[in-house]
Scaffold this motif. Structure first.
Motif, mmCIF file in Angstrom:
data_model
loop_
_atom_site.group_PDB
_atom_site.id
_atom_site.type_symbol
_atom_site.label_atom_id
_atom_site.label_comp_id
_atom_site.label_asym_id
_atom_site.label_seq_id
_atom_site.Cartn_x
_atom_site.Cartn_y
_atom_site.Cartn_z
ATOM 1 N N ALA A 67 63.381 28.654 -52.775
ATOM 2 C CA ALA A 67 62.089 28.023 -53.079
ATOM 3 C C ALA A 67 62.171 26.514 -52.865
ATOM 4 N N GLN A 68 63.242 25.909 -53.373
ATOM 5 C CA GLN A 68 63.407 24.459 -53.199
ATOM 6 C C GLN A 68 63.551 24.094 -51.722
ATOM 7 N N PHE A 69 64.340 24.895 -51.018
ATOM 8 C CA PHE A 69 64.585 24.603 -49.604
ATOM 9 C C PHE A 69 63.305 24.717 -48.778
ATOM 10 N N ARG A 70 62.555 25.786 -49.009
ATOM 11 C CA ARG A 70 61.328 26.026 -48.248
ATOM 12 C C ARG A 70 60.351 24.848 -48.421
ATOM 13 N N GLN A 71 60.208 24.430 -49.673
ATOM 14 C CA GLN A 71 59.286 23.335 -49.964
ATOM 15 C C GLN A 71 59.742 22.041 -49.273
ATOM 16 N N ARG A 72 61.033 21.776 -49.362
ATOM 17 C CA ARG A 72 61.546 20.525 -48.777
ATOM 18 C C ARG A 72 61.446 20.548 -47.257
ATOM 19 N N LEU A 73 61.749 21.682 -46.654
ATOM 20 C CA LEU A 73 61.666 21.813 -45.196
ATOM 21 C C LEU A 73 60.244 21.484 -44.711
ATOM 22 N N ALA A 114 75.128 36.940 -49.728
ATOM 23 C CA ALA A 114 74.475 36.759 -48.426
ATOM 24 C C ALA A 114 75.075 35.537 -47.750
ATOM 25 N N PHE A 115 75.666 35.747 -46.564
ATOM 26 C CA PHE A 115 76.223 34.652 -45.778
ATOM 27 C C PHE A 115 75.111 34.169 -44.851
ATOM 28 N N VAL A 116 74.520 33.032 -45.189
ATOM 29 C CA VAL A 116 73.260 32.644 -44.546
ATOM 30 C C VAL A 116 73.399 31.497 -43.548
ATOM 31 N N GLY A 117 74.625 31.041 -43.295
ATOM 32 C CA GLY A 117 74.815 30.001 -42.281
ATOM 33 C C GLY A 117 74.026 28.751 -42.606
ATOM 34 N N ASP A 118 73.119 28.356 -41.701
ATOM 35 C CA ASP A 118 72.285 27.170 -41.916
ATOM 36 C C ASP A 118 70.834 27.531 -42.218
ATOM 37 N N THR A 119 70.541 28.839 -42.378
ATOM 38 C CA THR A 119 69.154 29.255 -42.609
ATOM 39 C C THR A 119 68.635 28.782 -43.962
ATOM 40 N N ALA A 120 69.518 28.607 -44.942
ATOM 41 C CA ALA A 120 69.087 28.124 -46.265
ATOM 42 C C ALA A 120 69.538 26.685 -46.498
ATOM 43 N N GLY A 121 69.707 25.930 -45.405
ATOM 44 C CA GLY A 121 69.978 24.502 -45.505
ATOM 45 C C GLY A 121 71.392 24.168 -45.937
ATOM 46 N N ILE A 122 71.531 22.920 -46.401
ATOM 47 C CA ILE A 122 72.822 22.384 -46.808
ATOM 48 C C ILE A 122 72.776 22.105 -48.295
ATOM 49 N N ARG A 123 73.748 22.648 -49.007
ATOM 50 C CA ARG A 123 73.851 22.361 -50.433
ATOM 51 C C ARG A 123 75.327 22.415 -50.764
ATOM 52 N N ILE A 124 75.866 21.268 -51.034
ATOM 53 C CA ILE A 124 77.300 21.197 -51.265
ATOM 54 C C ILE A 124 77.579 21.665 -52.686
ATOM 55 N N GLU A 125 78.497 22.636 -52.793
ATOM 56 C CA GLU A 125 78.812 23.274 -54.075
ATOM 57 C C GLU A 125 78.943 22.231 -55.184
ATOM 58 N N HIS A 178 76.296 20.661 -56.467
ATOM 59 C CA HIS A 178 75.055 19.892 -56.508
ATOM 60 C C HIS A 178 73.862 20.833 -56.454
ATOM 61 N N SER A 179 72.688 20.344 -56.893
ATOM 62 C CA SER A 179 71.510 21.203 -56.823
ATOM 63 C C SER A 179 70.616 20.845 -55.636
ATOM 64 N N TYR A 180 70.816 19.679 -55.047
ATOM 65 C CA TYR A 180 69.935 19.235 -53.959
ATOM 66 C C TYR A 180 70.190 20.048 -52.682
ATOM 67 N N VAL A 181 69.114 20.607 -52.116
ATOM 68 C CA VAL A 181 69.220 21.382 -50.874
ATOM 69 C C VAL A 181 68.559 20.587 -49.750
ATOM 70 N N MET A 182 69.296 20.350 -48.668
ATOM 71 C CA MET A 182 68.815 19.502 -47.579
ATOM 72 C C MET A 182 68.642 20.306 -46.289
ATOM 73 N N PRO A 183 67.515 20.135 -45.591
ATOM 74 C CA PRO A 183 67.364 20.815 -44.304
ATOM 75 C C PRO A 183 68.307 20.247 -43.244
ATOM 76 N N ALA A 184 68.748 21.100 -42.327
ATOM 77 C CA ALA A 184 69.439 20.666 -41.106
ATOM 78 C C ALA A 184 68.622 21.237 -39.950
ATOM 79 N N THR A 185 68.000 20.352 -39.181
ATOM 80 C CA THR A 185 67.008 20.815 -38.197
ATOM 81 C C THR A 185 67.248 20.208 -36.806
ATOM 82 N N PRO A 186 68.418 20.470 -36.210
ATOM 83 C CA PRO A 186 68.695 19.888 -34.891
ATOM 84 C C PRO A 186 67.880 20.573 -33.790
ATOM 85 N N PRO A 187 67.620 19.885 -32.656
ATOM 86 C CA PRO A 187 66.978 20.549 -31.528
ATOM 87 C C PRO A 187 67.923 21.607 -30.941
#
Ligand SMILES: [Zn+2]
Length: 302
Positions: free
Chosen positions: A228-234, A167-178, A180-189
């Motif tokens: 799951a991790q991304f949703r919670q963090r967002l 699944a090519f999800v763009g920014d819908t599932a946040g940022i996670r640099i290959e 690493h396990s940490y998933v970070m939201p990107a939420t620009p206006p």
């Protein structure tokens, strides 16, 4: 031959920030998110290293039209007028005439827009393939299904390919640099909407992907855990933003407090160097502005 390859656009001289995916099937080739105009030369080199020229590409699949994902599209079409460009209906007008898109980007990056993203040439209307979600794109013997996945942007789509379950999800599932396990939201206006975003995450899970491909950056191997991790963090970032807005004396103070809090969190997970790399890839100042805008809309709603 069926291959999905990660191309590193080496944005701002930083590897693992913006990825373009090359999808090949039986001599047909598409790229997902060509990246910004500023990395066009790198994209050409990366493709060349795999024996592919711009002229041999059949299609560009855009997750959304933000400059870091789609800025190079017009330049690619100028070189290869045969290219089909897939984009959501609401993003299409801004590819045909990028004036408004560039004006709003210039407000977010007043000093260094050109350096960051380079040129964004208009895309001729005849090259566009307009998407609403629900379509199936054929690439060689691959079938690629389109899902409408707003939340990060109102015109965001995701692509699911059938042979490998990516699944090519763009920014819908946040940022996670290959790696690493940490998933970070990107939420620009200006489009951030958490309720809509939650439905998009459900839609991605509903397609049961085996792997995710993130524009920032690369493959993620465990979609259920990732989401799951991304949703919670967002949602936690949203709660933090609402709390900060209630206590801060000014918008500037609120933004500073948000950045300090999140930078500390990111560094705790990743260490200083990788932490800064994440922070550069999705500016924390922009994430604050997007979340604050959504918080105010929520507060004003009846
Ligand atoms: Zn992005």
């Amino acid at each position: 031959m069926h291959i999905i390859t990660t191309l590193d656009d080496n944005w701002m001289g930083q590897g693992r920030s913006i990825a373009t995916a090359l999808v090949e099937s039986d001599g047909h080739r598409a790229i997902v998110d060509p990246g910004p105009g500023s990395t066009l030369a790198t994209l050409r080199k990366e493709l060349h290293a795999r024996g592919v020229s711009f002229n041999e590409l059949d299609a560009i699949l855009l997750n959304h039209i933000h400059l870091d994902h789609a800025g190079a599209t017009g330049a690619l079409v100028r070189e290869n007028p045969r290219l089909a460009v897939y984009v959501h209906r609401r993003g299409a007008p801004h590819l045909i005439d990028p004036t408004k898109l560039l004006a709003s980007a210039a407000r977010l990056w007043p000093n260094d827009l050109q350096q960051l993203f380079g040129e964004a040439l208009p895309v001729p209307e005849g090259n566009l393939r307009i998407l609403d979600g629900g379509e199936t794109i054929t690439l060689g013997s691959r079938k690629i299904e389109v899902a409408y996945t707003p939340g990060h942007a109102s015109h965001h789509v995701s692509y699911f390919e059938n042979l490998e379950g990516v699944a090519f999800v763009g920014d819908t599932a946040g940022i996670r640099i290959e790696g690493h396990s940490y998933v970070m939201p990107a939420t620009p206006p200006p489009d951030i909407d958490l309720e809509i975003w939650d439905s998009s995450l459900d839609a991605i899970l509903g397609c049961k992907p085996k792997r995710l491909f993130l524009t920032h950056f690369g493959f993620s191997e465990n979609p259920a855990e990732h989401i799951a991790q991304f949703r919670q963090r967002l949602h936690r970032w949203m709660d933090t933003t609402e709390n900060i807005l209630q206590t801060a004396k000014s918008d500037a103070e609120a933004m500073e407090s948000f950045i300090t809090t999140m930078r500390r969190e990111i560094r705790e997970h990743l260490g200083a160097d990788e932490g800064e790399h994440y922070a550069l890839t999705a500016g924390l100042n922009l994430s604050f502005l997007g979340l604050a805008r959504h918080a105010r809309k929520r507060a004003a709603a009846p």
